[in-house]
Design a protein around this motif. Structure first.
Motif, short mmCIF file in Angstrom:
data_model
loop_
_atom_site.label_atom_id
_atom_site.label_comp_id
_atom_site.label_asym_id
_atom_site.label_seq_id
_atom_site.Cartn_x
_atom_site.Cartn_y
_atom_site.Cartn_z
N ARG A 273 0.82 -1.22 0.04
CA ARG A 273 -0.24 -0.09 0.03
C ARG A 273 0.92 1.24 -0.01
O ARG A 273 1.99 1.19 0.64
N MET A 304 1.63 6.46 20.69
CA MET A 304 0.51 5.63 21.16
C MET A 304 -0.25 6.32 22.30
O MET A 304 0.54 6.71 23.35
N GLY A 305 -1.62 6.53 22.24
CA GLY A 305 -2.34 6.88 23.46
C GLY A 305 -2.78 8.46 23.36
O GLY A 305 -3.39 8.88 24.30
N SER A 306 -2.19 9.04 22.36
CA SER A 306 -2.16 10.50 22.33
C SER A 306 -3.80 10.78 21.78
O SER A 306 -4.25 10.01 21.10
N LYS A 307 -4.55 11.90 22.24
CA LYS A 307 -5.89 12.17 21.96
C LYS A 307 -6.22 12.52 20.33
O LYS A 307 -6.78 12.21 19.80
N ARG A 309 -3.90 11.45 18.15
CA ARG A 309 -3.77 10.35 17.31
C ARG A 309 -5.10 9.44 17.20
O ARG A 309 -5.61 9.10 15.97
N GLU A 310 -5.62 9.58 18.43
CA GLU A 310 -7.02 8.83 18.51
C GLU A 310 -8.07 9.50 17.50
O GLU A 310 -8.74 8.88 16.79
N VAL A 313 -7.43 8.84 13.69
CA VAL A 313 -7.65 7.43 13.58
C VAL A 313 -9.30 7.68 13.18
O VAL A 313 -9.94 6.77 12.25
N ASP A 318 -5.02 5.34 8.82
CA ASP A 318 -4.82 3.78 9.27
C ASP A 318 -4.28 3.76 10.66
O ASP A 318 -3.08 3.95 10.83
N GLU A 319 -5.08 3.20 11.48
CA GLU A 319 -4.50 2.86 12.83
C GLU A 319 -3.27 2.03 12.94
O GLU A 319 -2.49 2.06 13.68
N ARG A 320 -3.15 0.89 12.32
CA ARG A 320 -2.33 -0.08 12.47
C ARG A 320 -0.85 0.29 12.13
O ARG A 320 0.11 0.27 12.87
N THR A 321 -0.71 1.35 11.07
CA THR A 321 0.55 1.86 10.54
C THR A 321 0.75 3.37 11.21
O THR A 321 1.81 3.57 10.93
N ASP A 340 0.20 4.08 6.38
CA ASP A 340 -0.37 3.65 4.85
C ASP A 340 -1.48 4.33 4.63
O ASP A 340 -2.37 4.63 5.56
N ASP B 77 -5.83 3.73 21.70
CA ASP B 77 -5.10 4.76 22.64
C ASP B 77 -5.74 4.97 23.93
O ASP B 77 -4.96 5.24 24.73
N THR B 80 -4.08 2.20 26.06
CA THR B 80 -2.65 2.74 26.07
C THR B 80 -2.34 3.63 27.15
O THR B 80 -1.54 3.59 28.04
N ARG B 81 -3.44 4.49 27.40
CA ARG B 81 -3.25 5.49 28.26
C ARG B 81 -3.68 5.05 29.63
O ARG B 81 -2.96 5.43 30.74
N GLU B 145 -6.97 -5.09 9.09
CA GLU B 145 -5.73 -4.97 9.92
C GLU B 145 -5.05 -6.13 9.79
O GLU B 145 -3.67 -6.21 9.23
#
Lengths: 444, 442
Positions: A273, A304-307, A309-310, A313, A318-321, A340, B77, B80-81, B145
């Motif tokens: 991709r 990972m874990g940031s809002k 980022r959330e 997504v 694409d969440e995986r990459t 991706d 996420d 994770t938090r 995924e």
């Protein structure tokens, strides 16, 4: 943990020793010279030197070469350090491994070349050996030339990795003059052009003791190390002070050279991709807060874990990459996110809108709080690992020229506020400093 | 040569005591470290390796789905938090398979025991109330995924070559093709995954591995009531049988998108191991061949003398009864590399190495025994190092001896033992070559 001792030896070499109960000791000897520097002026003779990309890394490879031993088991006496040819050469890696060093290696990054070993026994003897090969550039001409094929193989390995190739494309778009335009290892063309004279000049310039630091972690007396090092440097003719070179940094504009490569993306047969990197070039200032702002911004945008980022997504990224981070060198840095995507234009739009809002309103305090926790959790885990801890000390030894700033930065990570970070966002996340690198599958 | 008592003391402190408590096996080690490391493992033996591999695919899909969140933590996420909020590295639930033994585990690295209860609350919630159970679109996204991640393996060339090699030559333990895996993923429903996970957990032997400064009684109290809700078997699972490379053929050249040629050569051993002393002697033979990395003849001749590769090394894989060499290089130098390797292996197989070379290789091996060098350098005083080793010994069953036991045996190997083992086990004329590259046939 942070009772790290410091002394400057007569030669100007800076010695830092961090006590540790580990059964293993770690010795790292580094110069703040890496792939970024491609032009400098030698103050001794005023001559300007132009280096090929990859020169620092090439030199790291060949600096392990040591002269052969004579019949008396002592190194042979030599009139020139660059004979046309020489047999029975030794190398520093073998010498150390055969004397019970457990791990021996070296690496070159943008702003550093670091030689290191870890061991339980014979550490001071091994340190002398390391000083021996690092401070003596013994380079027979034929052996120097032969190394090119090994380095080309290393470069081809690197080119065989899609993400490395894509990052290299991004760097070429982001930087105009700076050495960071090119891979630290160099290009397949530039590596072939690296000359012996160039690397010898590097040695006399950047491998002066006054420009270098030795960082030790372990159960060893700093005074004992200092005495041993001073004696050895004197024996090598490097015991007296010669001033370090002045800063020789390229002037790099803040703006990127190319905003994106969407019309001529990188083609790869080994991806399925399309993938996009969005990266901001950051011009660094000599401040711990600046480095932390880049790290925090990277974490908030893509960790990972940031809002944020959330939210990205939930908007279809694409969440995986998807991921991101901030990384700094002495005079520049990068904040990058990537994923991706089948719709690079949409990815670009989402990232630009998100960052535009962040720059206008600032990151919310709870996001900074989370990023703080996340960065500190990573540091908790690094504290257990002698090599990870060592890497962090030398990193700060380059960033601010003071390894002890690692601990200062750790404390500052605990206290820095959202306002402190947000005050820097308009600069470090400026859209003029942003470049997108697209990589797409090669059509079969 | 007398044993180094300092090393013996270090490794004695890395040993685990074994306990059966409240329906679980507990392997406990006290470490003077600010951090605790604990692995909770549910291990089950399946009828065949293929059955274990199919279940592993399903459990991986299940765990991926669990990571999509719960009603209280409604995204990856957010989960994770929840972990990082209590300064715990989110080491996701994992699966790990050694032939027909399949483990589902939770690794935890943390600084405060107070975090344990909070983490188990989150894990309980992930298992009992996952979003994927109630929202079909979440599971469909997970499925996509997972299918994408199977396709993406094509980009990791050395791992791809290794997978293809083992699939082809050790089909008894790694038979599942990518297309089979995709079919399994396409046909799964979340409810079928829940059932399979429940069956796996309830039929498992439960092992808790712990290293840190907490007392055993605290560990039992903090962990076991939370863990044994899901499974409570204390059966000691025997190690899987040693595998054999069933048949050696001519070189196999597979096509793939790697510009460099990924090169693998496996030398099947001529006999089965009968004693730990054989294992130790073969460790030394491998160290002399290419296990020591830089100082080995593979590296010194093929890289340093002929400059044909950047890196090359050999591994002794006792559970597959082979010595395994891997490197990558330009396709044009294939024949030269094979020729040089023939000579190097022939010399080692004849026992043509000096006592001095043996002494150096042994000294290196014994020192390396105290650390694990990967991205970082894990040392034998650290909980991470200790728990990883205990995992390989007691759960994965990939090694038979603790580091202390193996150190004693390795330290006793003499040059004559290594020569005898090389001559008895290593046949330089019998090997399997496998390459993977864009050019295919060299």
């Amino acid at each position: 943990m942070n009772d790290i001792s410091y002394q400057e030896l007569e030669s100007g070499l800076k010695l830092y020793v961090l006590p540790s109960p580990s059964p293993v000791q770690l010795y790292q000897l580094f110069t703040p010279f890496g792939g970024d520097i491609l032009r400098y002026c030698d103050q001794m003779d005023g001559k300007e030197m132009i280096l090929e990309p990859g020169s620092a890394h090439y030199f790291e490879h060949v600096l392990f070469i040591m002269p052969p031993l004579g019949k008396d088991r002592k190194p042979v006496k030599w009139r020139t350090s660059t004979p046309k040819t020489k047999r029975n050469l030794r190398d520093g890696l073998t010498e150390l491994k055969n004397n019970k060093a457990i791990v021996v290696n070296a690496y070159t990054w943008n702003d550093i070349t670091n030689y290191w070993f870890a061991g339980r026994q014979n550490n001071l003897e091994n340190l002398e050996t390391m000083l021996d090969f690092v401070f003596t550039a013994y380079l027979p001409q034929d052996r120097f030339k032969k190394e090119v094929t090994t380095i080309l193989d290393e470069a081809r390995r690197s080119e065989n990795d899609a993400s490395t190739k894509q990052f290299n494309a991004w760097a070429l778009q982001a930087y105009r003059n700076h050495g960071a335009r090119y891979p630290v290892i160099g290009t397949l063309e530039s590596i072939k052009r690296i000359a012996l004279e160039d690397v010898l000049s590097i040695h006399s310039m950047f491998y002066r003791p006054s420009n270098m630091s030795l960082v030790v972690i372990g159960n060893v007396s700093a005074d004992v190390v200092a005495e041993r090092v001073s004696k050895k440097l004197t024996a090598l003719g490097k015991g007296t002070y010669a001033p370090p070179p002045q800063e020789v940094l390229e002037k790099e504009p803040a703006e990127v050279a190319v905003a994106d490569n969407f019309l001529s993306p990188v083609l790869r047969a080994d991806i399925i991709r399309p993938n996009v990197i969005a990266g901001w070039k950051v011009i660094m200032q000599p401040s711990i807060d600046r480095h932390l702002a880049v790290m925090f911004a990277g974490q908030v945008l893509g960790g990972m874990g940031s809002k944020i980022r959330e939210r990205l997504v939930s908007q279809g990224i694409d969440e995986r990459t998807f991921g991101g981070e901030g990384h700094t060198f002495r005079d520049h840095g990068q904040i990058a996110v990537g994923a991706d995507t089948n719709d690079p234009a949409r990815f670009k739009e989402l990232i630009m809108n998100t960052v535009d809002a962040a720059v206008r309103k600032g990151f919310p305090p709870e996001e900074i709080e989370y990023a703080r926790n996340s960065l500190l959790t990573d540091e908790d885990s690094a504290a257990d690992d002698i090599l990870e801890l060592g890497r962090r000390l030398v990193r700060w030894g380059v960033l601010t020229r003071n390894p002890r700033d690692y601990f200062t930065a750790l404390r500052r990570t605990e206290t820095i506020t959202a306002d402190d970070i947000n005050a820097q966002l308009s600069d470090i996340l400026n859209p003029e400093h942003l470049s997108f690198s697209l990589m797409v599958p090669e059509k079969k | 040569m007398p044993l180094d008592q300092a090393v013996i003391q270090l490794l004695e402190r890395a040993e685990f005591s074994q306990h059966i408590v409240k329906g679980a096996r507990v392997s406990y080690n006290r470490a003077e470290s600010a951090r605790h490391v604990a692995y909770v493992c549910f291990t089950r033996r399946y009828e065949t390796s293929l059955a274990a591999q199919s279940t592993e695919t399903l459990l991986d899909l299940y765990l991926r789905a669990l990571l999509k969140g719960t009603s209280r933590h409604p995204s990856s996420d957010a989960l994770t938090r929840a972990f990082r909020g209590v300064r715990v590295e989110q080491s996701a639930l994992f699966t790990d398979r050694n032939q027909d033994l399949l483990t589902m585990g939770l690794p935890l690295k943390f600084s405060s025991m107070d975090a344990v209860a909070q983490i188990f609350d989150v894990v309980d919630e992930m298992l009992s109330n996952p979003r994927a159970a109630t929202d079909g679109s979440v599971f469909e996204n997970v499925r996509k995924e997972h299918l994408d991640s199977i396709e993406d393996r094509i980009g990791n060339h050395d791992a791809r070559a290794s997978t293809l090699f083992f699939r082809k030559f050790f089909p008894q333990s790694a038979a599942l093709e990518d297309e089979d895996e995709k079919t399994i993923v396409k046909e799964a429903t979340f409810h079928s995954l829940q059932r399979i996970a429940k069956e796996h957990l309830s039929g498992s032997a439960v092992t808790l591995l712990y290293s840190g400064h907490a007392d055993l009684s605290d560990i039992v109290e903090q962990f076991l009531s939370r863990v044994t809700v899901y499974g409570h078997g204390t059966e000691a699972l025997p190690a899987p049988e040693v595998e054999w490379l069933p048949k050696v053929t001519g070189p196999v050249h597979e096509c793939g998108p790697s510009q460099q040629m990924q090169f693998i050569r496996a030398y099947p051993l001529e006999d089965a191991l009968r004693h730990p002393e054989d294992w130790a002697a073969l460790k030394l033979v491998n160290q002399l061949l290419g296990g020591s990395g830089w100082t080995s003849p593979l590296m010194q001749i093929i890289r340093e003398k002929h400059h044909l590769v950047y890196g090359i090394r050999s591994l002794y894989l006792p559970k597959k009864n082979v010595i395994f060499i891997s490197t990558s290089h330009e396709p044009a130098v294939y024949t030269k590399i094979v020729e040089l390797m023939d000579g190097i292996v022939a010399d080692i197989a004849e026992g043509s190495f000096s006592d001095d070379a043996f002494g150096k290789a042994k000294a290196q091996l014994l020192e390396e025994h105290l650390v694990s060098y990967g991205h970082g350098l894990s040392t034998c005083d650290q909980p991470d190092f200790r728990v990883n080793n205990a995992y390989n010994q007691f759960v994965r069953r990939a090694v038979d001896l603790s580091r202390l036991e193996s150190y004693r045996i390795l330290a006793a190997v003499q040059p004559s033992d290594a020569r005898h083992a090389a001559q008895r086990f290593l046949d330089p004329m019998r090997s399997q070559i496998f390459t993977y590259s864009k050019s295919g046939n060299p």
